[in-house]
Design an enzyme around this catalytic site. Structure first.
Site, short mmCIF file in Angstrom:
data_model
loop_
_atom_site.label_atom_id
_atom_site.label_comp_id
_atom_site.label_asym_id
_atom_site.label_seq_id
_atom_site.Cartn_x
_atom_site.Cartn_y
_atom_site.Cartn_z
N GLU A 1 1.67 -0.50 -5.01
CA GLU A 1 0.73 0.57 -5.32
C GLU A 1 1.62 1.80 -5.51
O GLU A 1 2.10 2.37 -4.51
CB GLU A 1 -0.28 0.80 -4.19
N ASP B 1 0.84 -1.19 0.00
CA ASP B 1 0.00 0.00 0.00
C ASP B 1 0.88 1.25 0.00
O ASP B 1 1.86 1.33 0.75
CB ASP B 1 -0.90 -0.02 1.24
#
Length: 725
Positions: A380, A344
């Protein structure tokens, strides 16, 4: 009577049971003293001073401590927030290396290091009763010969899912297993994943996370889980068997079962920040253990650097913070048998000082690590800081969520003006983003929907977000969704609108599954899942976010499974190398390249065609003899040829079958408009009516009859019948 304590070892960090007793080890460079706190079943606390210190690691071995023991730490040291030091022995602290966590936060003043209303003060209320506790776990598990699957990226189909959201409403899962790791491993879930051809389950955060007090005050919770507190512990609320270490064994059993079914497990991990937030956040773990080592601090060291939008950023430039990250990653691979990670806001991990640095220490450590470097690593590739959008800039061994793929494909199918070359590049592997760094098409994780944003059904049903349930006056969530409601906002009885919506869902699914790169589906998209237009369900642990299995769009499930099977059976759609546009064999009279872009009349696109404005209808020829790869035994990989036509306009178009040089006869095997009632044979020069907002796939007919025909046609017929009934 005092408990016997031996010197123990400074490594490994955490609480380590060896079959007889437990070694405890905690890093803190700034601490003046450390107390290990043990809790019995009634919550009574026993404090034990750790007097052995090696290289800033405080440690001791307790020969009588067994798995299931609850524990925490109290760390003594200077309370000087202006210097970045926030020690406070009145705050019970969770071991950053805790392998399991028990309990829930009881939010109140005691969990904070200052008095509410006066951030410069020091609060000495004891937090033990309100604080979660670490658990000593049993490290032993019967893996029954479980081994990593090592599925090649080119053969990978990812399914992003939430442990609870995927299973909570599944009617075939026993009620006591819904919302749990055991529920994910239930045969009904595995059968569905196998039906879709899924090879990797990417689980949204399962590291122990915290429900924010602000959300609890609004009657909500942190459903998504991007608020990590423990980087080693499986989230206790997802365990059906208990939270005193049972969650570890249940997670392992889930992984073992999925592996037996041929499905890898990828974890969505949040190493960029923690649940302790900014300077007004609670003191739960690393803030009170060694704030300066674990967090990035501003020049005014009372405040935290925030590249994540959550209040703090982990200090990936500090060797001890880096050790925590690497130890956690290795643990999940070696002890929990996971197959990879999706990071993330990964750009935040690349920031050593200010700019995003592709060669930051974290990526160097991953590169040389013999364990972590061998699993799937997915970034990401953005954060909220300056210069944080880094699609295409990660190191060669990494794959990336390709946000440009998502945006381009959405825009193309909703008919937005854009450069046609952008669409062509995205569906052929995004060479412009990845080839310069030596990467291959599989560096691109292709998706049009994910947990963050509209579901597939909502993407074609809503023009605007509808997040009122989140309690933020609909101000949260992305406002520019590249969505199209097809003429009505939300559910409608209009048959034509529903027909177009169904077709558009098929277009988007087929595009993702037949593009070069690694396809990723969001859980429930194949079922027609809706969130009622809410594009930010981070706080909705309820029917808004859970997958509704009872109202599943079964024809769409069949269509998705059929297209996935087409991809699996034909290496043309899962190349490991980029197209190069060269003729396949120089001696061939026609000298057909490995890829040819086509006008609707079947002729090849000329250079001026790319600059002639937005193309609403375009075709592409994929040469099955131009794969230029060898299989695992060194044999050349070949396939039949395919032609794909994409019509994003509203009006039908007659598309022509290209001339004999491309193939003598073709079967029209997929038409997302549902026009095919049986496999349709066509020849060079023939035309096929391609409806508006539709996609056509022609397969060269000199191969064995494609196994996909009947299932695709049947599913399309069913959808058409339902749309017109």
């Amino acid at each position: 009577m005092s408990r016997e304590i031996w010197p123990g070892s400074a490594y490994p960090l955490g609480a380590t049971f060896d079959g007889q007793g437990t070694n405890f080890a905690l890093f803190s460079e700034g601490a003046e003293s450390v107390e290990l706190c043990l809790f019995d079943e009634d919550g009574n606390e026993e404090r034990i001073a750790l007097t052995e210190v090696d290289a800033y690691v405080w440690h001791g071995y307790l020969p009588t401590v067994q798995p299931g023991q609850l524990y925490g730490y109290r760390v003594h040291g200077p309370h000087e927030p202006e210097q970045g030091r926030r020690f406070n022995p009145h705050k019970l602290l969770l071991d950053p290396y805790a392998k399991a966590v028990a309990g829930r936060m009881d939010w109140g003043q005691s969990l904070f290091g200052y008095d509410f209303g006066d951030p410069e003060s020091r609060n000495d209320d004891d937090s033990a009763d309100a604080m979660v506790k670490g658990v000593v776990v049993n490290p032993f598990f019967e893996w029954a010969g479980d081994r990593p699957l090592h599925t090649l990226y080119a053969e990978t189909v990812i399914y992003e899912a939430h442990v609870k959201g995927l299973t909570q409403l599944h009617p075939d899962i026993p009620e006591e297993l819904r919302g749990t790791y055991a529920g994910v491993a239930h045969p009904s879930v595995i059968e569905h994943l196998q039906r879709l051809g899924i090879t990797a389950l990417e689980l949204m955060p399962v590291h122990q996370f915290v429900d924010d007090s602000v959300l609890e005050d609004r009657g909500l919770s942190n459903y998504w889980g991007y608020n990590t507190l423990g980087f080693f512990a499986p989230h206790n609320a997802y365990a059906s068997t208990g939270e005193r270490g049972e969650q570890v064994q249940e997670f392992r059993a889930m992984v073992r079962t999925l592996h037996e079914a041929g499905i890898e497990v990828i974890l969505d991990v949040v190493y960029n920040h923690t649940a302790e937030g900014n300077h007004l956040g609670p003191t739960l773990s690393m803030r009170g253990i060694d704030n300066e080592a674990y967090y990035r601090l501003e020049e005014d060291r009372r405040y935290y650097t925030d590249y994540t939008g959550t209040g703090n950023s982990l200090n990936a430039g500090n060797p001890h913070a880096l050790q925590l990250l690497m130890d956690s990653l290795r643990y999940w691979v070696t002890e929990m048998h996971v197959d990879g990670f999706r990071f993330d806001l990964a750009s935040a991990l690349a920031r050593e000082f200010y700019d995003v640095d592709r060669l930051a220490a974290f990526f160097e450590l991953v590169q040389q690590d013999p364990v972590v470097s061998q699993v799937k690593l997915i970034a990401e590739p953005w954060d909220v800081g300056p210069g944080g959008y880094q699609v295409g800039n990660f190191p060669p061994q990494w794959s990336e969520w390709n946000g440009r793929y998502r945006d381009t494909v959405r825009d193309f199918w909703r008919g937005e003006p854009q450069a046609l070359g952008e669409f062509a590049s995205r569906i052929t592997g995004s060479a412009d983003l990845y080839e310069h760094s030596g990467r291959r098409p599989v560096a691109s994780i292709n998706f049009v929907t994910a947990h963050d944003g509209f579901t597939l059904r909502d993407l074609v049903s809503y023009a605007e977000k509808h997040n009122e349930a989140n309690g933020e006056d609909n101000a949260d969530g992305e406002s520019h969704n590249r969505s199209d409601n097809m003429g009505a906002e939300g559910p409608t009885d209009d048959l034509e609108i529903n027909r177009r919506r169904a077709r558009q869902q098929r277009n988007l699914l087929a595009t993702v599954l037949l593009s070069q790169g690694v396809p990723m589906l969001a859980h429930g998209d194949e079922l027609g899942r809706t969130q009622g237009g809410n594009n930010n369900v981070y706080a909705q642990d309820n029917e808004i976010a859970w997958v509704d299995w009872k109202n599943a769009d079964l024809p769409l499930v069949e269509f998705t499974a059929a297209i996935s099977r087409l991809r699996r059976e034909h290496p043309t759609f899962r190349r490991s190398r980029f197209f190069d546009g060269r003729p396949v064999r120089a001696e061939d009279a026609e000298r057909i390249p490995d890829v040819v872009w086509l006008r609707p009349d079947g002729g090849p696109m000329a250079p001026e065609d790319w600059d002639s404005g937005f193309g609403r209808c375009v075709g592409v020829f994929l040469n099955g003899r131009g794969i230029r790869e060898n299989d695992s035994r060194g044999r050349p990989v070949t396939d039949v040829n395919f032609v794909l036509y994409f019509n994003s306009g509203d009006d039908p178009v007659d598309v022509a079958v290209p001339d004999e040089g491309y193939g003598d006869q073709w079967d029209a095997v997929v038409d997302t408009a549902g026009a095919l009632h049986e496999a349709t044979a066509v020849r060079p020069g023939d035309t096929v009516l391609l409806e508006g907002k539709a996609m056509l796939v022609l397969q060269e007919a000199d191969a064995a009859p494609p196994q996909i025909d009947d299932s695709v046609d049947a599913s399309l017929r069913i959808q058409n019948e339902q749309a017109t009934s």
